[in-house]
Structures are given as C-alpha cells and as structure tokens.
Scaffold this motif. Structure first.
Motif, PDB file in Angstrom:
ATOM      1  N   GLN A  92      -8.356   8.573  -4.049  1.00 55.18           N
ATOM      2  CA  GLN A  92      -7.753   7.304  -3.704  1.00 55.18           C
ATOM      3  C   GLN A  92      -8.455   6.853  -2.482  1.00 55.18           C
ATOM      4  O   GLN A  92      -8.715   7.814  -1.483  1.00 55.18           O
ATOM      5  CB  GLN A  92      -6.356   7.580  -3.552  1.00 55.18           C
ATOM      6  N   VAL A  93      -8.503   5.560  -2.299  1.00 54.06           N
ATOM      7  CA  VAL A  93      -8.938   5.138  -1.170  1.00 54.06           C
ATOM      8  C   VAL A  93      -8.066   5.536   0.246  1.00 54.06           C
ATOM      9  O   VAL A  93      -6.793   5.281  -0.107  1.00 54.06           O
ATOM     10  CB  VAL A  93      -8.969   3.420  -1.335  1.00 54.06           C
ATOM     11  N   SER A  99      -6.569   6.729  -9.691  1.00 55.33           N
ATOM     12  CA  SER A  99      -7.970   7.598  -9.500  1.00 55.33           C
ATOM     13  C   SER A  99      -7.592   8.990  -8.764  1.00 55.33           C
ATOM     14  O   SER A  99      -6.839   9.221  -7.974  1.00 55.33           O
ATOM     15  CB  SER A  99      -8.619   6.623  -8.233  1.00 55.33           C
ATOM     16  N   TRP A 143      -7.611   0.406   2.710  1.00 59.70           N
ATOM     17  CA  TRP A 143      -6.929  -0.505   1.732  1.00 59.70           C
ATOM     18  C   TRP A 143      -6.415  -2.082   2.497  1.00 59.70           C
ATOM     19  O   TRP A 143      -6.740  -2.968   2.324  1.00 59.70           O
ATOM     20  CB  TRP A 143      -6.143  -0.053   0.876  1.00 59.70           C
ATOM     21  N   ASP A 152      -6.130   2.365  -8.190  1.00 58.79           N
ATOM     22  CA  ASP A 152      -6.337   3.318  -7.213  1.00 58.79           C
ATOM     23  C   ASP A 152      -5.369   4.496  -7.300  1.00 58.79           C
ATOM     24  O   ASP A 152      -5.528   5.742  -7.149  1.00 58.79           O
ATOM     25  CB  ASP A 152      -6.244   2.801  -5.622  1.00 58.79           C
ATOM     26  N   ASP A 153      -4.059   4.084  -7.529  1.00 59.05           N
ATOM     27  CA  ASP A 153      -3.068   5.040  -7.888  1.00 59.05           C
ATOM     28  C   ASP A 153      -3.330   6.099  -8.787  1.00 59.05           C
ATOM     29  O   ASP A 153      -3.089   7.231  -8.750  1.00 59.05           O
ATOM     30  CB  ASP A 153      -1.676   4.292  -8.501  1.00 59.05           C
ATOM     31  N   LYS A 190      -3.580  -2.518  -7.120  1.00 59.94           N
ATOM     32  CA  LYS A 190      -3.585  -0.992  -6.433  1.00 59.94           C
ATOM     33  C   LYS A 190      -3.078   0.071  -7.359  1.00 59.94           C
ATOM     34  O   LYS A 190      -3.258   1.280  -6.925  1.00 59.94           O
ATOM     35  CB  LYS A 190      -2.254  -1.165  -5.212  1.00 59.94           C
ATOM     36  N   ARG A 197       0.925  -1.335  -0.017  1.00 55.65           N
ATOM     37  CA  ARG A 197      -0.147   0.032  -0.009  1.00 55.65           C
ATOM     38  C   ARG A 197       0.842   1.284  -0.077  1.00 55.65           C
ATOM     39  O   ARG A 197       0.455   2.371  -0.310  1.00 55.65           O
ATOM     40  CB  ARG A 197      -1.070  -0.147   1.268  1.00 55.65           C
ATOM     41  N   ARG A 236       4.622   2.799  -5.307  1.00 57.88           N
ATOM     42  CA  ARG A 236       3.835   3.338  -6.383  1.00 57.88           C
ATOM     43  C   ARG A 236       4.599   3.254  -7.536  1.00 57.88           C
ATOM     44  O   ARG A 236       4.058   2.532  -8.562  1.00 57.88           O
ATOM     45  CB  ARG A 236       3.255   4.791  -5.657  1.00 57.88           C
TER      46      ARG A 236
END
Length: 135
Positions: free
Chosen positions: A98-99, A95, A104, A92-93, A89, A17, A22
């Motif tokens: 992000q969550v 988006s 997560w 989401d990166d 993941k 996470r 990333r």
C-alpha cells in the motif's frame, strides 16, 4: 472563513485515508457492486446517492459564492470527484504494497488545493498539506 473551510477539507482527507475508514469503504464498494445486479437496490441507492451528491454540491456552491472554490468548476462534478476519492482508496486497500498514508494525503491535498480552491490573498494555492499532515 476560508481557513475553516480548508481545515475541514484537510480533516476529510485525514478521515478518508484512515485505517478506521477502510471497512466503511469496503462496505460501500460491496453495496455499489450489488446495486449493479439488483434493480430495486440500484433505485434505492441511486436516490440516496443523489441526495449525498446534492448536499455536497450545495456546499461547493456556497464555497464558490464565498470565493473559496473556483467558480468556473461545476459543483456537481466536484461533489462526485470528492466522493470518488474515497472509493479510489479501496484500490490501495487491496494492494499487497500500500501507498504510504502520508503520501496519499499529500497528493490528495495537492490536487484539491491546486485544482479546486481559489487562491487567497494573491497566493497561488491554499496549502492543505500542512493541515492533513498534522492529523
């Protein structure tokens, strides 16, 4: 021990996470996309991917032997699923909203704990949430 195994899984969840991972996720997605267009890269990447899957599957089989992971699960399927978490993941990166990282991690910990891990000492699941939350 099962506690060390669960702690290791919690550590993986925390790393997956993390914002520091990333760029690695983005690079992996890019290389995978390129491999769909270049047969030579697909072959080379396929060999390395299989090596990674085989190593993870062996760890899962060892954990199954020790009673830490449910024996009724296919070790290769578990290995691929765990890798898919890292790639997922990336969705989401990119988006706009992000969550929350802890949400997560909590979800991943719950899924891993309730689906993969064998109950210990009569407990229904091994709780990874506290492990990942503390990282």
């Amino acid at each position: 021990t099962v506690d060390q195994f669960a702690a290791g899984l919690g550590e993986i969840v925390a790393v997956i996470r993390g914002p520091q991972a990333r760029r690695a996720r983005e690079q992996r997605i890019w290389v995978l996309a390129q491999a769909t267009l270049r047969p030579s890269l697909r072959e080379a990447l396929g060999l390395e991917q299989q090596r990674l899957t085989d190593c993870l599957a062996e760890l899962v089989r060892e954990a199954q032997y020790r009673g830490w992971v449910r024996a009724d699960l296919d070790s290769e399927a578990v290995a691929v699923f765990l890798q898919a978490l890292t790639l997922g993941k990336v969705i989401d990166d990119v988006s706009q909203h992000q969550v929350v990282a802890e949400a997560w991690s909590d979800l991943v910990a719950r899924v891993v704990s309730s689906v993969f891990l064998a109950p210990a000492d009569g407990a229904s699941v091994i709780d990874l949430r506290s492990l990942s939350a503390s990282r």
